[in-house]
Design a protein around this motif. Structure first.
Motif, short mmCIF file in Angstrom:
data_model
loop_
_atom_site.label_atom_id
_atom_site.label_comp_id
_atom_site.label_asym_id
_atom_site.label_seq_id
_atom_site.Cartn_x
_atom_site.Cartn_y
_atom_site.Cartn_z
N PRO A 172 0.81 -1.22 0.00
CA PRO A 172 0.00 0.00 0.00
C PRO A 172 0.84 1.27 0.00
CG PRO A 172 -0.89 -1.59 1.57
CD PRO A 172 0.42 -2.13 1.10
N PHE A 173 2.07 1.21 0.53
CA PHE A 173 2.91 2.40 0.54
C PHE A 173 3.25 2.85 -0.89
CE2 PHE A 173 4.85 1.06 4.88
CZ PHE A 173 3.67 1.40 5.50
N LEU A 174 3.49 1.88 -1.77
CA LEU A 174 3.89 2.23 -3.13
C LEU A 174 2.78 2.98 -3.87
CD1 LEU A 174 5.82 -0.94 -4.34
CD2 LEU A 174 6.76 1.32 -3.90
N ALA A 180 9.27 10.74 -2.54
CA ALA A 180 10.03 11.32 -1.43
C ALA A 180 9.55 10.75 -0.10
CB ALA A 180 9.89 12.83 -1.45
N GLU A 181 8.25 10.55 0.05
CA GLU A 181 7.72 9.99 1.29
C GLU A 181 8.19 8.55 1.48
OE1 GLU A 181 3.55 12.55 1.40
OE2 GLU A 181 3.59 10.51 0.61
N LEU A 182 8.17 7.76 0.41
CA LEU A 182 8.61 6.36 0.52
C LEU A 182 10.09 6.30 0.89
CD1 LEU A 182 7.92 3.35 0.14
CD2 LEU A 182 8.66 3.59 -2.24
N ALA A 337 4.88 6.70 -5.79
CA ALA A 337 5.94 5.70 -5.68
C ALA A 337 5.73 4.51 -6.61
CB ALA A 337 6.06 5.22 -4.23
N CYS A 338 4.49 4.23 -6.99
CA CYS A 338 4.24 3.09 -7.89
C CYS A 338 4.85 3.33 -9.27
CB CYS A 338 2.75 2.79 -8.00
SG CYS A 338 1.76 4.12 -8.67
N LEU A 341 7.87 1.27 -10.53
CA LEU A 341 7.71 -0.07 -11.10
C LEU A 341 7.48 0.04 -12.60
CD1 LEU A 341 5.21 -1.52 -8.44
CD2 LEU A 341 7.70 -1.81 -8.48
N GLU A 342 8.03 -0.91 -13.34
CA GLU A 342 7.85 -0.91 -14.79
C GLU A 342 6.43 -1.30 -15.17
OE1 GLU A 342 10.26 -0.27 -17.48
OE2 GLU A 342 10.99 0.82 -15.74
N GLU A 343 5.86 -2.30 -14.50
CA GLU A 343 4.51 -2.78 -14.77
C GLU A 343 3.73 -2.84 -13.46
OE1 GLU A 343 4.59 -6.46 -16.81
OE2 GLU A 343 5.73 -5.71 -18.53
N PRO A 344 3.27 -1.68 -12.98
CA PRO A 344 2.57 -1.69 -11.69
C PRO A 344 1.30 -2.53 -11.69
CG PRO A 344 2.36 0.45 -12.79
CD PRO A 344 3.37 -0.34 -13.55
N GLY A 345 0.63 -2.65 -12.84
CA GLY A 345 -0.59 -3.46 -12.90
C GLY A 345 -0.32 -4.92 -12.62
N ALA A 346 0.76 -5.47 -13.21
CA ALA A 346 1.09 -6.88 -12.99
C ALA A 346 1.49 -7.13 -11.54
CB ALA A 346 2.21 -7.30 -13.94
#
Length: 589
Positions: A172-174, A180-182, A337-338, A341-346
């Motif tokens: 959930p953080f991502l 900056a927050e992460l 932050a997400c 990731l290259e493929e956040p959906g996957a």
């Protein structure tokens, strides 16, 4: 180490680690005592000092005891060394699928002057930590070629490099935090790789994890009487050693945390204060999303495939309603932050499936009875189907109780499943026209077996009987579910003997909750079929009924008035105002 507090933390952690290792040394010394005594006796016999039948018998007895103790110690040491420590179920994130995330973590480690984590994984929880996975059962040791000059014809020298701990990040953080927050939240966690590289601390941790794994091995079921006795001795010794080093291990970890926090103060200290507020907000939204939104879908054999996207929407709604996030609009302008990731959906889909397994149970792969669902289809495929399935169960139980259809002359189809039938049955009789509760046509499991009533069961006799019937019907359906719904996948070793779910979200529902949910579902079906209402989804409250595009927020107290007091008056008034016709049959699954 920067700062006095950090140096003191490392010293305290190292001191406690040595105390843990002293427990191991004492255990070894105790195991060697009979052998040492036997050496003394044999030496005395060889020098002529310990002679006679008594000394000969002592040598044989102590020798046999020494052999037994050494064999037992060797066996226990072998189990402790080879037992697989527990590993948190996570979704691994390779560097190829998240180069920016790895780059950020390594840059953070460089700024903290600590080793970078060996890998990154995601957990469906609002927490982050370092996890040692150097045990051979978790991953093979990493080998690297020697960095010296290459000599033609010579074989390159190989050496084993112990990898650093794995950085586990709460998914959930991502999706909720900005980059900056992460980074600010991860700084104290990444700083923990420094103390983890201390040889004494690493050895103490391996010893404690090995003892914990040995206890789990000793408690494993399915063994014969003789083997069970041997493992009982193993478990008793492992627990004794764990008790001896428990306090030292706890203080060691406290020292490590103190050292990591002190070192991390030099990096993003200001943003970390604001980011911690987002941690609490993320936890609140994640909990609401799982219990109110995901759980109804899991019960229907569907799992939302974008839970992390949903938590971002839920937190946005929570911030808007409760005004918990000051400057929320400004945060939305920053990079989430997400995007690292290259493929956040996957990744989101993999985390969503793992979440369903952890908190509800289910197969490791999608199937006909365990299909993913996206948020656009959630109202139709989850909310509406749930309502109609519960309404159908409610009428089946009424049939088993021998309840006749509604006698309302306006009902076009007296034999159809109508809301009027439910209202008539739950209405508390009064005066000389009281209706009798018919005896069940068939015995209900859990109703006539002496089961005591729950203190939260409905108050009226009819409601209590109907709630008991619903509970029995639901239990039969769950017992009849195919066993494949809880089949194990390739990662079954993570599940500790396959017990699923590991973290059940809610205890079993009480009779009142079951009856209220089924009556509400019947009302919602009637509203959709006779008043043009629609199923909807609220990010914080889950399935909801939409009347003219607005949430129906005042239905629950009227349903409780019916099932607890047998008074249908408030509910009938509400139905009339909403244009819902209880005498009309509804469509069931």
């Amino acid at each position: 180490m920067t700062g006095t507090g950090g140096e003191l933390g490392v010293r305290a952690a190292r001191s406690r680690a040595l105390a843990v290792l002293r427990v191991r040394s004492r255990a070894l010394a105790v195991a060697l005592l009979p052998a040492a005594a036997e050496v003394i006796l044999l030496t005395g016999g060889a020098t002529g000092q310990f002679t006679g039948p008594g000394w000969d018998a002592a040598r044989w007895a102590v020798g046999a005891l020494a052999v037994l103790v050494l064999l037992a110690a060797a066996g226990i040491a072998l189990v402790v060394a080879r037992a697989r420590p527990a590993a948190s179920p996570t979704v691994p994130v390779s560097e190829r699928s998240a180069p920016d995330l790895y780059r950020m973590v390594r840059d953070l480690a460089d700024r903290l002057d600590v080793p970078a984590p060996s890998a990154i994984a995601l957990t469906p929880d609002c927490d982050s930590w370092l996890e040692d996975r150097t045990h051979p059962a978790h991953a093979p040791p990493v080998t690297r070629s020697h960095d010296g000059p290459v000599v033609p014809g010579a074989r390159p020298e190989r050496r084993i490099a112990v990898p650093a701990p794995v950085l586990v990040i709460g998914s959930p953080f991502l999706w909720w935090m900005r980059v900056a927050e992460l980074r600010a939240v991860l700084a104290p966690v990444v700083a923990g790789t420094g103390p983890s590289a201390e040889p004494d601390i690493a050895a103490a941790r391996r010893f404690v994890r090995g003892l914990d794994a040995a206890v789990a091995v000793a408690d494993a079921p399915g063994r014969g009487p003789l083997t069970r006795g041997v493992y009982a001795v193993l478990g008793r010794v492992a627990r004794l050693l764990l008790r001896g080093c428990r306090e030292h291990a706890a203080l060691m970890e406290r020292g490590v945390a103190t050292a990591a926090a002190e070192r991390a103060q030099s990096v993003d200290y200001g943003p970390r204060i604001a980011a911690q507020e987002q941690v609490g907000l993320a936890y609140a939204g994640w909990d609401r999303l799982l219990t109110k939104v995901a759980l109804p879908a899991w019960r229907m054999g569907r799992w939302p495939s974008r839970l992390d996207v949903g938590v971002a929407a839920a937190l946005t709604e929570l911030s808007r309603r409760d005004r918990l996030a000051d400057g929320f609009a400004a945060r939305l302008g920053e990079r989430p932050a997400c995007d690292l990731l290259e493929e956040p959906g996957a990744v989101d889909e993999a985390v969503s499936l793992l979440t369903a397994r952890l908190f509800h149970g289910g197969p490791a792969e999608p199937g006909p009875g365990w299909a993913p669902v996206d948020w656009q289809a959630y109202p139709e495929e989850v909310v509406d189907r749930t309502w109609r399935a519960e309404a159908a169960r409610l009428h089946r139980v009424l049939d088993s109780l021998g309840v006749s259809p509604s006698l309302d002359p306006a009902t076009p189809d007296p034999g159809g499943p109508t809301l009027a039938r439910v209202l008539d049955h739950l209405t508390e009789p009064s005066g000389g026209g009281a209706l009798t509760v018919p005896a069940p046509a068939v015995p209900l499991d859990g109703v006539e077996d002496g089961t005591e009533a729950d203190p939260d069961d409905p108050a009226t006799e009819r409601s209590a009987l109907l709630a008991a019937g619903l509970g029995a019907a639901l239990a039969r359906e769950e017992n009849a579910a195919p066993q494949g719904a809880r089949a194990q996948g390739p990662d079954s070793a993570l599940w500790e003997d396959g017990d699923l779910p590991l973290f059940p979200l809610q205890p079993p529902r009480t009779g009142r909750e079951l009856l209220a949910a089924h009556v509400t579902a019947m009302i919602c079906c009637a509203a959709v079929d006779t008043a043009g209402a629609a199923p909807g989804l609220d990010w914080l409250d889950g399935p909801t009924l939409l009347l003219d595009g607005e949430r129906a927020v005042d239905l629950a107290p009227r349903v409780l008035s019916l099932i607890e007091e047998g008074d249908p008056g408030p509910l009938r008034v509400w139905l009339a105002e909403a244009g819902i016709r209880p005498e009309k049959p509804v469509r069931l699954v």
